[in-house]
Motif scaffolding. Sequence first.
Motif, PDB file in Angstrom:
ATOM      1  N   ARG A  19       0.837  -1.211   0.000  1.00 21.31           N
ATOM      2  CA  ARG A  19       0.000   0.000   0.000  1.00 21.31           C
ATOM      3  C   ARG A  19       0.868   1.256   0.000  1.00 21.31           C
ATOM      4  NH1 ARG A  19      -2.437  -2.759   4.085  1.00 21.31           N
ATOM      5  NH2 ARG A  19      -1.914  -1.115   5.592  1.00 21.31           N
ATOM      6  N   PHE A  20       1.940   1.245   0.787  1.00 20.10           N
ATOM      7  CA  PHE A  20       2.840   2.395   0.802  1.00 20.10           C
ATOM      8  C   PHE A  20       3.485   2.581  -0.569  1.00 20.10           C
ATOM      9  CE2 PHE A  20       6.877   4.554   1.415  1.00 20.10           C
ATOM     10  CZ  PHE A  20       6.443   5.719   2.041  1.00 20.10           C
ATOM     11  N   CYS A  22       2.165   1.917  -3.409  1.00 19.27           N
ATOM     12  CA  CYS A  22       1.141   2.566  -4.246  1.00 19.27           C
ATOM     13  C   CYS A  22       1.144   4.075  -4.029  1.00 19.27           C
ATOM     14  CB  CYS A  22      -0.248   2.019  -3.926  1.00 19.27           C
ATOM     15  SG  CYS A  22      -0.564   0.333  -4.464  1.00 19.27           S
ATOM     16  N   ARG A  23       1.159   4.483  -2.782  1.00 19.66           N
ATOM     17  CA  ARG A  23       1.160   5.921  -2.460  1.00 19.66           C
ATOM     18  C   ARG A  23       2.434   6.600  -2.953  1.00 19.66           C
ATOM     19  NH1 ARG A  23      -2.427   8.161   1.588  1.00 19.66           N
ATOM     20  NH2 ARG A  23      -4.015   6.623   2.036  1.00 19.66           N
ATOM     21  N   CYS A  26       2.240   7.021  -6.696  1.00 24.89           N
ATOM     22  CA  CYS A  26       1.353   8.148  -7.037  1.00 24.89           C
ATOM     23  C   CYS A  26       2.089   9.477  -6.892  1.00 24.89           C
ATOM     24  CB  CYS A  26       0.112   8.151  -6.148  1.00 24.89           C
ATOM     25  SG  CYS A  26      -1.107   6.892  -6.551  1.00 24.89           S
ATOM     26  N   LYS A  27       2.785   9.630  -5.790  1.00 25.19           N
ATOM     27  CA  LYS A  27       3.522  10.870  -5.532  1.00 25.19           C
ATOM     28  C   LYS A  27       4.587  11.103  -6.608  1.00 25.19           C
ATOM     29  CE  LYS A  27       5.896  13.295  -1.855  1.00 25.19           C
ATOM     30  NZ  LYS A  27       6.404  13.243  -0.488  1.00 25.19           N
ATOM     31  N   ASP A  30       2.891  11.965  -9.927  1.00 23.14           N
ATOM     32  CA  ASP A  30       2.360  13.331  -9.842  1.00 23.14           C
ATOM     33  C   ASP A  30       3.450  14.381 -10.023  1.00 23.14           C
ATOM     34  OD1 ASP A  30      -0.205  12.397  -9.469  1.00 23.14           O
ATOM     35  OD2 ASP A  30      -0.250  12.797  -7.307  1.00 23.14           O
ATOM     36  N   TYR A  55      -6.349   0.773  -4.768  1.00 27.91           N
ATOM     37  CA  TYR A  55      -5.720   1.584  -3.733  1.00 27.91           C
ATOM     38  C   TYR A  55      -4.720   2.537  -4.358  1.00 27.91           C
ATOM     39  CZ  TYR A  55      -3.494   2.755   0.666  1.00 27.91           C
ATOM     40  OH  TYR A  55      -3.021   3.446   1.755  1.00 27.91           O
ATOM     41  N   PRO A  56      -4.657   3.788  -3.912  1.00 29.33           N
ATOM     42  CA  PRO A  56      -5.563   4.407  -2.964  1.00 29.33           C
ATOM     43  C   PRO A  56      -6.943   4.639  -3.568  1.00 29.33           C
ATOM     44  CG  PRO A  56      -3.780   5.928  -3.565  1.00 29.33           C
ATOM     45  CD  PRO A  56      -3.568   4.662  -4.314  1.00 29.33           C
ATOM     46  N   ARG A  59      -8.602   7.142  -6.688  1.00 28.74           N
ATOM     47  CA  ARG A  59      -7.433   7.513  -7.483  1.00 28.74           C
ATOM     48  C   ARG A  59      -7.156   6.429  -8.509  1.00 28.74           C
ATOM     49  NH1 ARG A  59      -2.383  10.516  -7.430  1.00 28.74           N
ATOM     50  NH2 ARG A  59      -1.846  10.177  -9.590  1.00 28.74           N
ATOM     51  N   TRP A 141       1.436   6.949   8.126  1.00 29.90           N
ATOM     52  CA  TRP A 141       1.522   7.353   6.726  1.00 29.90           C
ATOM     53  C   TRP A 141       0.204   7.203   5.970  1.00 29.90           C
ATOM     54  CZ3 TRP A 141       0.387   3.435   3.393  1.00 29.90           C
ATOM     55  CH2 TRP A 141       0.466   2.141   3.900  1.00 29.90           C
ATOM     56  N   GLU A 142      -0.743   6.437   6.489  1.00 31.47           N
ATOM     57  CA  GLU A 142      -2.025   6.258   5.797  1.00 31.47           C
ATOM     58  C   GLU A 142      -3.068   7.274   6.232  1.00 31.47           C
ATOM     59  OE1 GLU A 142      -3.213   2.147   4.056  1.00 31.47           O
ATOM     60  OE2 GLU A 142      -2.614   1.796   6.142  1.00 31.47           O
TER      61      GLU A 142
END
Length: 143
Positions: A19-20, A22-23, A26-27, A30, A55-56, A59, A141-142
Amino acid sequence: MTRVDFYILKDVEITAMQRFACRLACKAVDSGQQVVVHAADEKSARAFDALLWEYPEQRFLPHGIERSPEAEGAPLVVSWGEPRRYDGVLINLAPAVPDFFGRFERVAEIVVGSSRDAGRARYQFYRDRGFPLYHHELDDWEG
């Protein structure tokens, strides 16, 4: 020289690492970077690919499995072998350091409780070869 960032999560489970990732992907996307997520094997890569659809929440991140039509032109590629492109960010989800890591501008290593020993080994590998290392301890962080 490749910059290596270690993200140390308080979480214990591998799912938190995914999951981290994925985030983090994304960052990076972006901010205009190309991202390759390196998994240990095909099963892990396909599981991560499936997670990116969920996930997230709220998005969508354009992505594809390496060498698939969806990967062509996508800012994020999921791979379990050597990727076709070597630019931007490599997020390593495999337990070992991939041979091709030095071709990327930046490598992200994510460590959770259940992978702490493998994380230490990867840290020592990069340190012994003189790569610039950065350490980030993350609690919530979530949130």
